[in-house]
Design a protein around this motif. Structure first.
Motif, PDB file in Angstrom:
ATOM      1  N   CYS A  50       0.802  -1.269  -0.039  1.00 20.31           N
ATOM      2  CA  CYS A  50       0.063  -0.072   0.003  1.00 20.31           C
ATOM      3  C   CYS A  50       0.867   1.079   0.113  1.00 20.31           C
ATOM      4  O   CYS A  50       2.019   1.182   0.288  1.00 20.31           O
ATOM      5  CB  CYS A  50      -0.903   0.250   1.393  1.00 20.31           C
ATOM      6  SG  CYS A  50      -0.112   0.213   2.914  1.00 20.31           S
ATOM      7  N   LEU A  51       0.193   2.275  -0.537  1.00 27.69           N
ATOM      8  CA  LEU A  51       1.025   3.645  -0.491  1.00 27.69           C
ATOM      9  C   LEU A  51       0.107   4.507   0.381  1.00 27.69           C
ATOM     10  O   LEU A  51      -1.153   4.696   0.288  1.00 27.69           O
ATOM     11  CB  LEU A  51       0.857   4.163  -1.918  1.00 27.69           C
ATOM     12  CG  LEU A  51       1.340   5.470  -2.218  1.00 27.69           C
ATOM     13  CD1 LEU A  51       2.778   5.655  -2.003  1.00 27.69           C
ATOM     14  CD2 LEU A  51       1.004   6.041  -3.654  1.00 27.69           C
ATOM     15  N   CYS A  52       0.821   5.398   1.391  1.00 28.09           N
ATOM     16  CA  CYS A  52       0.099   6.347   1.974  1.00 28.09           C
ATOM     17  C   CYS A  52       0.759   7.617   1.806  1.00 28.09           C
ATOM     18  O   CYS A  52       1.967   7.938   1.886  1.00 28.09           O
ATOM     19  CB  CYS A  52       0.067   5.887   3.641  1.00 28.09           C
ATOM     20  SG  CYS A  52      -0.225   7.116   4.805  1.00 28.09           S
ATOM     21  N   LEU A  53      -0.161   8.692   1.593  1.00 23.71           N
ATOM     22  CA  LEU A  53       0.185  10.152   1.462  1.00 23.71           C
ATOM     23  C   LEU A  53      -0.405  10.771   2.623  1.00 23.71           C
ATOM     24  O   LEU A  53      -1.790  10.898   2.760  1.00 23.71           O
ATOM     25  CB  LEU A  53      -0.191  10.529   0.204  1.00 23.71           C
ATOM     26  CG  LEU A  53       0.777  10.306  -1.076  1.00 23.71           C
ATOM     27  CD1 LEU A  53       1.006   8.898  -1.231  1.00 23.71           C
ATOM     28  CD2 LEU A  53       0.381  11.178  -2.092  1.00 23.71           C
ATOM     29  N   THR A  54       0.037  11.581   3.365  1.00 26.75           N
ATOM     30  CA  THR A  54      -0.284  12.573   4.326  1.00 26.75           C
ATOM     31  C   THR A  54       0.288  13.940   4.207  1.00 26.75           C
ATOM     32  O   THR A  54       1.555  14.115   3.554  1.00 26.75           O
ATOM     33  CB  THR A  54       0.181  12.266   5.647  1.00 26.75           C
ATOM     34  OG1 THR A  54      -0.398  10.843   5.985  1.00 26.75           O
ATOM     35  CG2 THR A  54      -0.739  13.164   6.632  1.00 26.75           C
ATOM     36  N   ARG A  55      -0.597  14.848   3.986  1.00 21.37           N
ATOM     37  CA  ARG A  55      -0.154  16.302   3.741  1.00 21.37           C
ATOM     38  C   ARG A  55       0.896  16.804   4.460  1.00 21.37           C
ATOM     39  O   ARG A  55       1.029  16.595   5.750  1.00 21.37           O
ATOM     40  CB  ARG A  55      -1.397  17.376   3.853  1.00 21.37           C
ATOM     41  CG  ARG A  55      -2.490  17.344   2.856  1.00 21.37           C
ATOM     42  CD  ARG A  55      -3.508  17.981   3.012  1.00 21.37           C
ATOM     43  NE  ARG A  55      -4.794  18.022   1.945  1.00 21.37           N
ATOM     44  CZ  ARG A  55      -6.077  18.536   2.305  1.00 21.37           C
ATOM     45  NH1 ARG A  55      -6.266  19.203   3.298  1.00 21.37           N
ATOM     46  NH2 ARG A  55      -6.835  18.235   1.388  1.00 21.37           N
ATOM     47  N   GLY A  56       2.129  17.336   4.042  1.00 22.01           N
ATOM     48  CA  GLY A  56       3.122  17.989   4.876  1.00 22.01           C
ATOM     49  C   GLY A  56       4.033  16.765   5.144  1.00 22.01           C
ATOM     50  O   GLY A  56       5.103  17.139   5.753  1.00 22.01           O
ATOM     51  N   THR A  57       3.935  15.562   4.793  1.00 23.68           N
ATOM     52  CA  THR A  57       5.137  14.398   5.027  1.00 23.68           C
ATOM     53  C   THR A  57       5.309  13.602   3.775  1.00 23.68           C
ATOM     54  O   THR A  57       4.796  13.887   2.728  1.00 23.68           O
ATOM     55  CB  THR A  57       4.410  13.537   6.080  1.00 23.68           C
ATOM     56  OG1 THR A  57       3.458  12.779   5.512  1.00 23.68           O
ATOM     57  CG2 THR A  57       4.059  14.148   7.244  1.00 23.68           C
ATOM     58  N   GLU A  58       6.330  12.762   3.828  1.00 22.25           N
ATOM     59  CA  GLU A  58       6.930  12.195   2.750  1.00 22.25           C
ATOM     60  C   GLU A  58       5.908  10.876   2.677  1.00 22.25           C
ATOM     61  O   GLU A  58       5.357  10.488   3.648  1.00 22.25           O
ATOM     62  CB  GLU A  58       8.392  11.663   3.054  1.00 22.25           C
ATOM     63  CG  GLU A  58       9.223  12.715   2.917  1.00 22.25           C
ATOM     64  CD  GLU A  58       9.469  13.401   1.626  1.00 22.25           C
ATOM     65  OE1 GLU A  58       9.487  12.358   0.470  1.00 22.25           O
ATOM     66  OE2 GLU A  58       9.366  14.619   1.358  1.00 22.25           O
TER      67      GLU A  58
END
Length: 297
Positions: free
Chosen positions: A218-226
């Motif tokens: 899985c791929l996780c994207l959070t605003r302001g982080t890598e």
């Protein structure tokens, strides 16, 4: 103890196992047939309960034999069904074909789920008592929006699974904290063919996005982080039905317990890996000791 509330569907899964799924106009002979309690809402509720949370289910079943069995299965798994109403008519059903590679195709008939188009008395109160509200799209969109808005009023984290994939109104996106989509759903929602690009596009609408990639992880994207890329455990899949719901329910528990995001994602991936090695949706979902053993292995 962590409290998870699920607003969503309950279906009886009518599952046929075949060597190869039929093409349009083709008839094939199946190997096995099973009726297995499911529905994305019920699946996520059971996954969260088996992962160690106290879980309340908001939804509806019909006044038929399927409805009785669906309610009994939820209760047997430790899910509170006080907010699961019984309505006149049939329960929801999902007609599933699973091939020898573990892939599936599904047709859902809403049945009683179609009556869940509003919040009933008491629903907002139980949502307000939760650590997280899990939402999917197998009930009328109006109720999903109302549930998300109720959660936002009370400061409750919302986790949305956009399945079946459909355009998401701004009022739902505005009240979604975490969106968890599979690769197909992410691509359908954004029109981007690359999962990373699709996840980035979704991140413009919600603060946190997870795109599940099957056996890849899985791929996780959070605003302001890598971005985080979490690999999946290497296993031989028997039936992928319910794996995504296992992942979401387990992830919600891990995040509510304030596990670090990378650990929470890996723990949820371990649970999903266990589930694909077993037949069925709810029947395949692991209990917490199994998840811990897979995670630490």
């Amino acid at each position: 103890m962590t409290h998870i509330v699920v607003l969503g569907s309950t279906n009886m899964d009518l599952v046929t196992y075949v060597a190869k799924a039929p093409q349009r106009g083709e008839t094939v002979t199946g190997r096995e047939f099973h009726t297995i309690p499911g529905g994305k809402g019920a699946n996520q509720a059971i996954a969260a309960a088996r992962a160690g949370a106290t879980v309340s289910m908001i939804g509806a079943v019909g006044n038929d034999a399927f409805g009785l069995r669906l309610r009994d299965t939820l209760e047997h798994s430790g899910v509170d069904t006080d907010f699961l109403r019984t309505v006149e008519g049939p329960s929801g059903t999902a007609h599933i074909v699973v091939d020898d590679e573990g892939a599936n195709s599904i047709v859902v008939i809403p049945g009683a789920n179609g009556t869940v188009d509003h919040l009933s008395p008491g629903d907002e109160g139980v949502i307000a008592s939760a650590d997280a509200l899990l939402l999917q799209l197998e009930i009328p969109l109006r109720a999903v929006v109302l549930g998300a808005q109720a959660a936002r009023r009370h400061g409750i984290r919302t986790v949305l699974t956009p399945s079946p994939a459909q355009p998401l109104p701004p009022e739902l996106l505005d009240t979604t904290d975490l969106l968890v989509a599979n690769e197909y759903e992410a691509i359908t929602l954004t029109g981007r063919a690359d999962p990373r690009e699709a996840a980035a596009a979704l991140l413009e609408a919600v603060p946190e996005v997870v795109v599940t990639l099957g056996a890849t992880g899985c791929l996780c994207l959070t605003r302001g982080t890598e971005p985080l890329v979490i690999p999946a455990p290497k296993v031989t899949a028997v039936d992928s039905t319910g794996a995504g719901d296992t992942f979401v329910g387990t992830l919600a528990v891990a995040l509510a317990e304030e596990k670090p995001v990378r650990e929470a994602l890996s723990w949820a991936a371990a649970a999903a890996a266990i589930s694909v090695q077993r037949a069925g949706a709810s029947a395949s979902m692991p209990y917490r000791p199994e998840i811990d053993a897979q995670f630490t292995a």
